[in-house]
Design a protein around this motif. Structure first.
Motif, PDB file in Angstrom:
ATOM      1  N   LEU A 181       0.853  -1.195   0.000  1.00 38.69           N
ATOM      2  CA  LEU A 181       0.000   0.000   0.000  1.00 38.69           C
ATOM      3  C   LEU A 181       0.880   1.233   0.000  1.00 38.69           C
ATOM      4  O   LEU A 181       1.746   1.390   0.858  1.00 38.69           O
ATOM      5  CB  LEU A 181      -0.889   0.023   1.251  1.00 38.69           C
ATOM      6  CG  LEU A 181      -2.168  -0.802   1.226  1.00 38.69           C
ATOM      7  CD1 LEU A 181      -2.931  -0.607   2.528  1.00 38.69           C
ATOM      8  CD2 LEU A 181      -3.039  -0.395   0.049  1.00 38.69           C
ATOM      9  N   MET A 182       0.633   2.109  -0.975  1.00 39.91           N
ATOM     10  CA  MET A 182       1.447   3.321  -1.101  1.00 39.91           C
ATOM     11  C   MET A 182       0.598   4.543  -0.786  1.00 39.91           C
ATOM     12  O   MET A 182      -0.584   4.598  -1.116  1.00 39.91           O
ATOM     13  CB  MET A 182       1.955   3.461  -2.535  1.00 39.91           C
ATOM     14  CG  MET A 182       2.901   2.391  -2.999  1.00 39.91           C
ATOM     15  SD  MET A 182       4.569   2.671  -2.385  1.00 39.91           S
ATOM     16  CE  MET A 182       5.027   4.122  -3.333  1.00 39.91           C
ATOM     17  N   LYS A 183       1.240   5.509  -0.134  1.00 39.78           N
ATOM     18  CA  LYS A 183       0.558   6.791   0.088  1.00 39.78           C
ATOM     19  C   LYS A 183       1.594   7.903  -0.013  1.00 39.78           C
ATOM     20  O   LYS A 183       2.610   7.868   0.675  1.00 39.78           O
ATOM     21  CB  LYS A 183      -0.101   6.790   1.461  1.00 39.78           C
ATOM     22  CG  LYS A 183      -0.939   8.028   1.710  1.00 39.78           C
ATOM     23  CD  LYS A 183      -1.470   8.058   3.133  1.00 39.78           C
ATOM     24  CE  LYS A 183      -2.256   9.333   3.363  1.00 39.78           C
ATOM     25  NZ  LYS A 183      -2.674   9.420   4.770  1.00 39.78           N
ATOM     26  N   SER A 184       1.336   8.835  -0.866  1.00 43.18           N
ATOM     27  CA  SER A 184       2.229   9.985  -1.073  1.00 43.18           C
ATOM     28  C   SER A 184       3.691   9.573  -1.225  1.00 43.18           C
ATOM     29  O   SER A 184       4.571  10.167  -0.611  1.00 43.18           O
ATOM     30  CB  SER A 184       2.117  10.979   0.080  1.00 43.18           C
ATOM     31  OG  SER A 184       0.776  11.227   0.371  1.00 43.18           O
ATOM     32  N   GLY A 185       3.917   8.545  -2.009  1.00 42.32           N
ATOM     33  CA  GLY A 185       5.288   8.142  -2.283  1.00 42.32           C
ATOM     34  C   GLY A 185       5.910   7.250  -1.226  1.00 42.32           C
ATOM     35  O   GLY A 185       7.059   6.832  -1.356  1.00 42.32           O
ATOM     36  N   GLU A 186       5.152   6.958  -0.161  1.00 44.59           N
ATOM     37  CA  GLU A 186       5.739   6.124   0.889  1.00 44.59           C
ATOM     38  C   GLU A 186       4.950   4.835   1.034  1.00 44.59           C
ATOM     39  O   GLU A 186       3.744   4.790   0.827  1.00 44.59           O
ATOM     40  CB  GLU A 186       5.755   6.896   2.210  1.00 44.59           C
ATOM     41  CG  GLU A 186       6.779   8.008   2.226  1.00 44.59           C
ATOM     42  CD  GLU A 186       6.760   8.795   3.535  1.00 44.59           C
ATOM     43  OE1 GLU A 186       7.313   8.305   4.526  1.00 44.59           O
ATOM     44  OE2 GLU A 186       6.164   9.878   3.533  1.00 44.59           O
ATOM     45  N   LEU A 187       5.687   3.806   1.419  1.00 42.96           N
ATOM     46  CA  LEU A 187       5.051   2.513   1.653  1.00 42.96           C
ATOM     47  C   LEU A 187       4.448   2.535   3.049  1.00 42.96           C
ATOM     48  O   LEU A 187       5.139   2.798   4.031  1.00 42.96           O
ATOM     49  CB  LEU A 187       6.118   1.415   1.547  1.00 42.96           C
ATOM     50  CG  LEU A 187       5.637  -0.026   1.679  1.00 42.96           C
ATOM     51  CD1 LEU A 187       4.813  -0.432   0.480  1.00 42.96           C
ATOM     52  CD2 LEU A 187       6.818  -0.964   1.843  1.00 42.96           C
ATOM     53  N   ILE A 188       3.124   2.270   3.138  1.00 42.09           N
ATOM     54  CA  ILE A 188       2.530   2.305   4.481  1.00 42.09           C
ATOM     55  C   ILE A 188       2.146   0.918   4.979  1.00 42.09           C
ATOM     56  O   ILE A 188       1.957   0.726   6.171  1.00 42.09           O
ATOM     57  CB  ILE A 188       1.318   3.263   4.551  1.00 42.09           C
ATOM     58  CG1 ILE A 188       0.319   2.939   3.444  1.00 42.09           C
ATOM     59  CG2 ILE A 188       1.764   4.717   4.459  1.00 42.09           C
ATOM     60  CD1 ILE A 188      -0.937   3.777   3.567  1.00 42.09           C
ATOM     61  N   ALA A 189       2.044  -0.052   4.095  1.00 42.10           N
ATOM     62  CA  ALA A 189       1.764  -1.415   4.547  1.00 42.10           C
ATOM     63  C   ALA A 189       2.188  -2.378   3.465  1.00 42.10           C
ATOM     64  O   ALA A 189       2.133  -2.057   2.280  1.00 42.10           O
ATOM     65  CB  ALA A 189       0.284  -1.584   4.837  1.00 42.10           C
ATOM     66  N   LEU A 190       2.635  -3.559   3.878  1.00 41.84           N
ATOM     67  CA  LEU A 190       3.032  -4.571   2.903  1.00 41.84           C
ATOM     68  C   LEU A 190       2.795  -5.941   3.517  1.00 41.84           C
ATOM     69  O   LEU A 190       3.438  -6.304   4.507  1.00 41.84           O
ATOM     70  CB  LEU A 190       4.513  -4.419   2.534  1.00 41.84           C
ATOM     71  CG  LEU A 190       5.129  -5.540   1.697  1.00 41.84           C
ATOM     72  CD1 LEU A 190       4.449  -5.652   0.346  1.00 41.84           C
ATOM     73  CD2 LEU A 190       6.628  -5.312   1.510  1.00 41.84           C
ATOM     74  N   ASP A 191       1.825  -6.668   2.957  1.00 45.22           N
ATOM     75  CA  ASP A 191       1.546  -7.995   3.493  1.00 45.22           C
ATOM     76  C   ASP A 191       0.594  -8.729   2.563  1.00 45.22           C
ATOM     77  O   ASP A 191       0.152  -8.174   1.554  1.00 45.22           O
ATOM     78  CB  ASP A 191       0.922  -7.861   4.889  1.00 45.22           C
ATOM     79  CG  ASP A 191       1.515  -8.897   5.848  1.00 45.22           C
ATOM     80  OD1 ASP A 191       1.790 -10.016   5.378  1.00 45.22           O
ATOM     81  OD2 ASP A 191       1.715  -8.564   7.025  1.00 45.22           O
TER      82      ASP A 191
END
Lengths: 368, 246
Positions: free
Chosen positions: B205-215
């Motif tokens: 999950l990406m938000k504003s260029g940053e990864l916020i969750a990965l699973d």
């Protein structure tokens, strides 16, 4: 560089061209239309200029004077009954010039005396006025020799025009036609086609494959180079068969100049498309930086020597200016490579400059 | 060796970070979903991984090749389906595929084999001489997938491959993605559809260029809503919780 990729891109471009009615019409129709327009419509030499004549001398000499005007085939006379009527004819556009012969014309026409006539010229159209003025000198001489014999003047000026003895406008215009057509085919179409790949995002897809930027560019430009060359041959054949313009120079030198000129304009088209990346903007830029200067500032129609200083020097950065002047030299003067060397070198310099600019900008843009 | 390895990747345009300090890895044969709102940095990341854009900082490697130093080799190993452009509309299916094979420098024999196999896989029934503009949207996307994997890449990047396609075609398309993964290809896909995201092995999950969750979808649901049963939670809820709310 792999030829297969270049070839594949070129082949794809040909599909684009043959399936797009606009490009096809432009590529096939434009050279024909340009040859017809510029080959037939432009005429700097005026014939049968309507001349209002008020003859108050009514003598043999005044009739001789009128006859000289009419027999030159540049003028046709329109007899009027008063100077006022002559001016009215000028006002209404029925006449472009008026000849007013005073009552004492014949009496004063003798050695050691002065006789004069008045000529009125419609100056609203200054190119016609210039032509009319040009004819007057010749007519004056003819009148003098008719009245006093061929040795009447202490000095006679005998003019002979070299290279284009009849001052045929077509001989002047047609050799430059290739430049105008190449400007359309090369700058406009290349700018459009490369901008299209940027605009619709396909350029990125092309670049995501292991194909080199130079392969894309060569492939895209190849069909347009061929089209440009076909147009050059078309104009050349038309110039020889239809317009009977002499070609006195070396054809290989001419062909080489065409190739360099064509490549310069292809590079310019490429540069425009890389800078704008939009078809609409590319089209406008191509018109402004390519087509208009090529037609207006290159000497194609208006001689660069007569331009104001600023524009005269400005024309030096136009490849078309050099190409057109050396085309004329080759067609009409039969110049050797040595004669046209300065123009040729200028063309080469502009070619190198444009190529360097275009490929640099392109490489900088496509390389990640 | 991971198919994709990204470490502290940043892409900066002026003052703006399109991607900021991104780290993740994708295993071989995985269907990796990349989710996020428009402008979250998905396409930018893919462009870096395809060798089309240089990162401002950090490292990224694809199939063991560094995208900075080996962009040209990377391009040989990956397939890319762009969101903006797929196939030339004024060319026929055959001409498009011929063109791709030439750019990919494929042997004629291999090209014939691959084309036959892939067109069979998407059950392409029309004539190959049909202009792409005359194809229905869903079919066009499938042919475009064929073009992207024609050269048999180890990994394929699909950037919103099903945007604007009918639900029935979307379903078919995801069957094809499953088929590619079963062959051992790594599929890196971005989407806006949550039902599609459910079919991924793992989701970033990406938000504003940053990864916020990965699973995996299951774990994402469990972590976002610890007090609810995973089957009661939809990915939609997770997305809203993580990306829009949170």
């Amino acid at each position: 560089m792999r030829l297969r990729s270049v070839w594949a891109v070129a082949k794809k471009e040909v599909f684009h061209i043959v399936r797009d009615p606009f490009t096809l019409a432009l590529a096939m129709g434009m050279p024909v239309i340009m040859v017809i327009f510029f080959g037939y419509a432009i005429e700097f030499n005026m014939k049968q200029i309507s001349l209002a004549v008020f003859d108050s001398s009514k003598s043999q000499s005044s009739r001789q004077l009128q006859k000289t005007f009419v027999s030159s085939s540049y003028f046709q006379s329109l007899a009027v009954l008063s100077p006022a009527e002559a001016i009215q004819a000028l006002d209404e556009g029925r006449a472009h010039a008026a000849l007013l012969i005073p009552p004492a014309y014949a009496e004063n026409l003798r050695p050691r005396s002065e006789s004069s006539v008045q000529i009125l010229i419609d100056g609203a159209d200054n190119s016609s006025a210039g032509s009319i003025l040009g004819y007057l000198g010749g007519i004056q001489q003819k009148v003098l020799s008719a009245e006093f014999g061929p040795y009447s003047e202490p000095i006679t000026v005998q003019t002979r025009f070299l290279f284009n003895s009849e001052l045929n406008s077509r001989w002047f215009v047609v050799p430059g036609l290739s430049a105008a057509i190449i400007a359309i085919l090369s700058i406009l179409l290349t700018a459009l086609t490369v901008a299209r790949e940027w605009e619709n995002g396909s350029m990125e897809l092309l670049l995501s494959t292991p194909v080199r930027p130079v392969e894309i560019i060569l492939g895209k430009l190849l069909p347009y180079s061929v089209m440009g060359l076909v147009a050059v041959f078309f104009v050349f054949i038309m110039s020889q068969i239809v317009f009977a313009v002499p070609f006195r120079g070396n054809f290989l030198v001419y062909l080489l100049a065409c190739l360099i000129f064509l490549s310069t304009y292809l590079a310019q088209g490429l540069l425009i498309s890389v800078v704008t990346r939009k078809q609409q903007l590319s089209m406008q830029m191509a018109m402004l930086s390519g087509l208009l200067p090529t037609i207006l500032l290159s000497g194609f129609i208006f001689p660069v020597e007569h331009m104001p200083r600023f524009f005269y020097y400005l024309t030096m950065i136009l490849p078309a200016r050099w190409f057109i002047s050396l085309s004329r030299d080759l067609f009409l003067k039969g110049a050797s490579l040595q004669n046209i060397l300065p123009g040729f070198l200028a063309l080469c310099a502009l070619f190198v400059l444009m190529m360097v600019l275009a490929t640099r900008k392109f490489k900088k843009d496509v390389e990640p | 060796m991971s198919a994709v390895q990204v470490k502290n990747l940043s892409v900066q345009f002026g003052d703006f970070f399109a991607v900021k300090d991104l780290s993740f890895s994708v295993e071989k044969g995985e269907v990796f979903g990349f989710l996020g709102a428009n402008g979250a940095g998905k396409t930018t990341t893919i462009r870096v991984l395809c060798g089309l854009l240089l990162p401002s900082a950090g490292q990224a490697s694809v199939c063991g090749l560094d995208v900075l130093s080996d962009a040209f080799e990377v391009k040989k190993k990956v397939g890319y389906m762009s969101q903006k452009f797929t196939l030339y509309d004024d060319l026929t299916v055959k001409e498009n595929l011929d063109f791709t094979s030439a750019l990919r420098k494929m042997e004629p024999e291999k090209f014939r084999e691959q084309k036959e196999k892939l067109l069979k896989m998407i059950r392409f029934k029309s004539s190959e001489d049909i202009l792409v503009r005359d194809l229905p949207g869903g079919i066009k996307q499938q042919v475009s997938l064929v073009a992207a994997v024609l050269h048999d890449p180890e990994i394929v990047f699909l950037d919103e491959p099903t945007a604007g396609v009918s639900p029935a075609f979307r379903q078919r398309f995801w069957k094809l993605i499953g088929g590619l993964a079963a062959e051992g290809k790594t599929v890196f896909v971005t989407t806006h559809y949550m039902d599609e995201a459910e079919q991924c092995g793992r989701i970033a999950l990406m938000k504003s260029g940053e990864l916020i969750a990965l699973d995996s979808p299951q774990e994402l649901k469990r972590n976002s809503f610890p007090d609810r049963e995973p089957q009661e939670v939809s990915l939609e809820d997770v997305f809203i919780e993580q990306v829009e709310g949170g």
